[in-house]
Design an enzyme around this catalytic site. Structure first.
Site, mmCIF file in Angstrom:
data_model
loop_
_atom_site.group_PDB
_atom_site.id
_atom_site.type_symbol
_atom_site.label_atom_id
_atom_site.label_comp_id
_atom_site.label_asym_id
_atom_site.label_seq_id
_atom_site.Cartn_x
_atom_site.Cartn_y
_atom_site.Cartn_z
ATOM 1 N N LYS A 3 -19.510 8.707 12.061
ATOM 2 C CA LYS A 3 -18.711 8.372 13.241
ATOM 3 C C LYS A 3 -18.844 9.534 14.237
ATOM 4 C CE LYS A 3 -14.260 6.264 14.282
ATOM 5 N NZ LYS A 3 -13.196 5.443 13.739
ATOM 6 N N GLU A 59 -1.874 -5.675 7.394
ATOM 7 C CA GLU A 59 -0.519 -5.831 7.921
ATOM 8 C C GLU A 59 0.339 -6.708 7.026
ATOM 9 O OE1 GLU A 59 -3.323 -6.071 9.707
ATOM 10 O OE2 GLU A 59 -3.148 -4.459 11.186
ATOM 11 N N ARG A 88 -0.424 -10.667 12.288
ATOM 12 C CA ARG A 88 -1.167 -10.879 11.042
ATOM 13 C C ARG A 88 -0.223 -11.082 9.844
ATOM 14 N NH1 ARG A 88 -6.823 -9.228 10.977
ATOM 15 N NH2 ARG A 88 -7.632 -10.637 12.545
#
Ligand SMILES: Cc1ncc(C[n+]2csc(CCOP(=O)(O)OP(=O)(O)O)c2C)c(N)n1
Length: 639
Positions: free
Chosen positions: A285, A372, A400
């Site tokens: 990343k 979630e 969600r």
């Protein structure tokens, strides 16, 4: 850096004219363009730097006008936009009317879904594959889903993996493993992927691999040979991925995700392989820009910065305190004073500014990963066991977990506190992230108390109230600078609004942080001689029907103001209360978000466009005055 190649790329087909060194040069130019963008405005950054080579190799290998490509979540599609004809507009990224920071089918045929929520890629890819089979019966059309290791932990990913065997002979899943979600990834899957990385195929014990691969006869179809080689390597313990294999995937990798030549080789092979296949690609990343690679958390979506070569020379620091800061400080205080309070985040520790709380209370801080639904059910379990869990979550992502709010929290009447951050217009992230549905979706549940602080003073008081309350509570606040309305704060009582000023000409009832705008609008109208009152609703549920019905009965007009969709929201609740009481409500007007998805842009500008700024509220007040009033001015009524 001068950009020699990127401006010549009008579409992915232009990649095929380039040599490998030219593709590598192109990667460098794309990195430079990404860095230049962040010099102008905050945007997703480190994730995009990490997928440049993968993106080039994908577009070079496949033709995604024919084949299908889905980037999971969609925050890493900037390189994809650069290669699919959007370089000329790249500077407009995340500005109103400009390019969206996520895939957007209105921008390009290469973007299939508008996405922003993590974890849906494999399911939609499977559906595409199934649809292509049944509807178009197109031969050889491949579907590729690129998913990060953070998103991989989402429950719905496993639902899709579990289903892939049946509907997937042309499915290629690329696992982009950079060891990071926004923060370092968490959980058993993180450990599993770490173990896969020590595979000799990746760590470079090439002799051993070569020995095994050397045993495979060189005759026959290269794809077949490649697969036999992989199988042999797996048998010899040189390949991991058993979990994926057991689910019916052919697991390939891990391979270096920054080596364009290698990526192309594997993609070409796998493009001809019957699926489902999972290619494990290891990336870094922030790759190629040292500060981002060293601090991928900060550089996930950094503030604007100035750089010299590989150095940051200045970074824009915001001195404004946001509602998020007020909320995290209040959570910290509650955790200090009550050992039963816990806090849960679904991979948004950084966004919710919970780092301090995490470091101070590691035992009572839980990061569930991008899960979630699990987070809410987990909180319900903790509440049942006697704790006072706080689920600190963006309004849009709580969607969600809708069924868990219903069944595990509300139906059991358990004391779970939902702190809904980014409730309202989320600004440049746009329609995938605007948290505008929560008032409507929460209001329908019995037992659930729903609050919206009128200003930053209300917020800690509401959290304190929620943690004392015997039942589930939700508190929603926007992505905005914390505002403080000058007043003597009235004590918070269940279902009680706060009357700031009572006015006979009209009444503005604000549900949430647009209160300060209402106060300003009323004050300006008062200067014109109009007596307009302001009420801070504080509670959407239970509603303060006494005050509200009094306003409907006594005031010349009533305007409800909310930063949420009008359907089923606060204004609707007021109209229902008036109807139930048999009152005429023809002088009640609702200001909020109409029945349409709102584009990306600056929050204040978007609010102004919807008539939710001070000027817009004033205009509506004038429109609501009786026709013979001298204060009426031309304008459109925003309902
Ligand atoms: C359902 C949902 N929850 C939370 C987020 C916020 N979010 C955006 S990107 C991200 C991290 C994704 O990590 P990964 O998939 O590994 O991609 P990377 O950024 O590392 O490339 C998170 C948590 C989201 N977009 N969707």
């Amino acid at each position: 850096m001068t950009h020699q190649i990127l401006p010549t790329i009008e579409g992915p087909e232009d990649l095929r004219k380039l040599s490998l060194p030219q593709l590598e040069q192109l990667a460098g130019e794309m990195r430079d363009v990404l860095c230049n963008l962040i010099a102008c405005r905050s945007a997703h950054f480190a994730s995009n730097l990490g997928v440049i080579e993968l993106c080039i190799a994908l577009h070079d290998t496949f033709d995604f006008r024919q084949d299908r490509l889905i980037w999971d979540t969609g925050h890493q599609v900037y390189p994809h936009k650069l290669l699919t004809g959007r370089f000329p507009q790249f500077g407009t990224m995340r500005t109103q009317g400009g390019l969206m920071g996520y895939p957007n089918p209105a921008e390009s045929e290469y973007d299939l879904f508008m996405t922003g929520h993590a974890g849906a890629s494999i399911a939609t890819a499977l559906g595409l594959s199934s649809g292509d089979d049944l509807v178009r019966r197109e031969e050889g059309r491949r579907t590729v889903a690129v998913i990060g290791d953070g998103a991989l932990t989402s429950g719905m990913v496993f639902e899709a993996l579990n289903n892939a065997r049946r509907q997937s002979d042309k499915l290629l899943v690329i696992l982009n493993d950079n060891q990071m979600s926004i923060c370092p990834r968490v959980g058993g899957m993180a450990d599993y992927l770490d173990r896969l990385r020590v595979n000799p195929m990746y760590t470079g014990l090439k002799d051993e691999v070569a020995k095994i691969l050397g045993k495979v006869p060189l005759l026959g179809d290269p794809t077949e040979r490649f697969l036999v080689q992989l199988k042999e390597a797996a048998k010899a313990g040189l390949s991991g991925g058993m979990m994926f294999e057991d689910l019916g995937f052919r697991y390939v990798g891990p391979i270096d995700g920054h080596n364009i030549g290698l990526l192309r080789k594997y993609l070409k092979m796998l493009g001809r392989t019957e699926g489902p296949v999972l290619l494990h690609v290891v990336t870094e990343k922030g790759h190629g820009f040292r500060p981002a690679a060293e601090d991928p958390v900060l550089f996930h979506a950094p503030p604007q910065f100035e750089r010299r070569d590989d150095q940051i020379v200045a970074m824009k620091k915001s001195s404004t305190k946001a509602y998020t800061h007020v909320a995290s400080a209040a959570i910290g205080e509650q955790m200090h004073s009550n050992p039963r309070v816990t806090v849960l985040t679904a991979a948004m520790c950084q966004g919710n500014k919970l780092e301090k709380v995490r470091d101070e209370f590691p035992d009572r801080f839980f990061d569930t990963g991008i899960c979630e639904a699990h987070a809410v059910a987990f909180a319900a379990g903790e509440a049942k066991a006697g704790l006072r869990p706080i689920v600190d979550i963006y309004s849009t992502f709580l969607q969600r977990a809708y069924d868990q709010i219903f069944q595990e929290a509300a139906l059991q009447n358990l004391p779970v506190t939902f702190m809904l951050d980014r409730a309202g217009l989320a600004g440049p992230d746009g329609p995938t992230h605007h948290g505008v549905f929560d008032l409507g979706y929460l209001r329908v549940f019995p037992n659930l108390t729903v609050m919206a602080p009128g200003d930053a003073c209300d917020l800690p008081v509401m959290l304190d109230f929620a943690l004392q309350h015997d039942g589930p509570c939700a508190i929603r606040y926007p992505k905005a600078a914390a505002a403080y309305v000058d007043r003597e704060l009235s004590p918070l009582e269940l279902g009680q609004s706060e009357v700031l000023h009572w006015g006979t000409d009209g009444c503005l009832i604000a549900c949430g942080a647009l209160l300060s705008r209402c106060v300003e609008a009323a004050s300006r109208l008062r200067d014109e001689g109009l007596d307009v009152g302001v009420v801070n609703a504080r509670f959407l549920k239970p509603l303060d029907t006494e005050t509200i019905l009094r306003a409907v009965g006594e005031c010349g007009f009533v305007i409800t103001v909310e930063e949420a969709v009008l359907a089923g929201g606060f204004g609707s609740a007021v109209l229902e209360a008036a109807a139930d009481a048999g009152l005429d409500a023809s002088h009640v007007c609702r200001l909020g978000i109409p029945d349409q998805f709102i584009e990306h842009g600056d929050r204040d500008q978007l609010l102004a466009d919807l008539g939710l700024d001070v000027a817009g509220i004033i205009t509506t007040c004038r429109q609501m005055l009786p026709k013979d009033s001298s204060c009426i001015e031309a304008g459109t009524k925003t309902m």
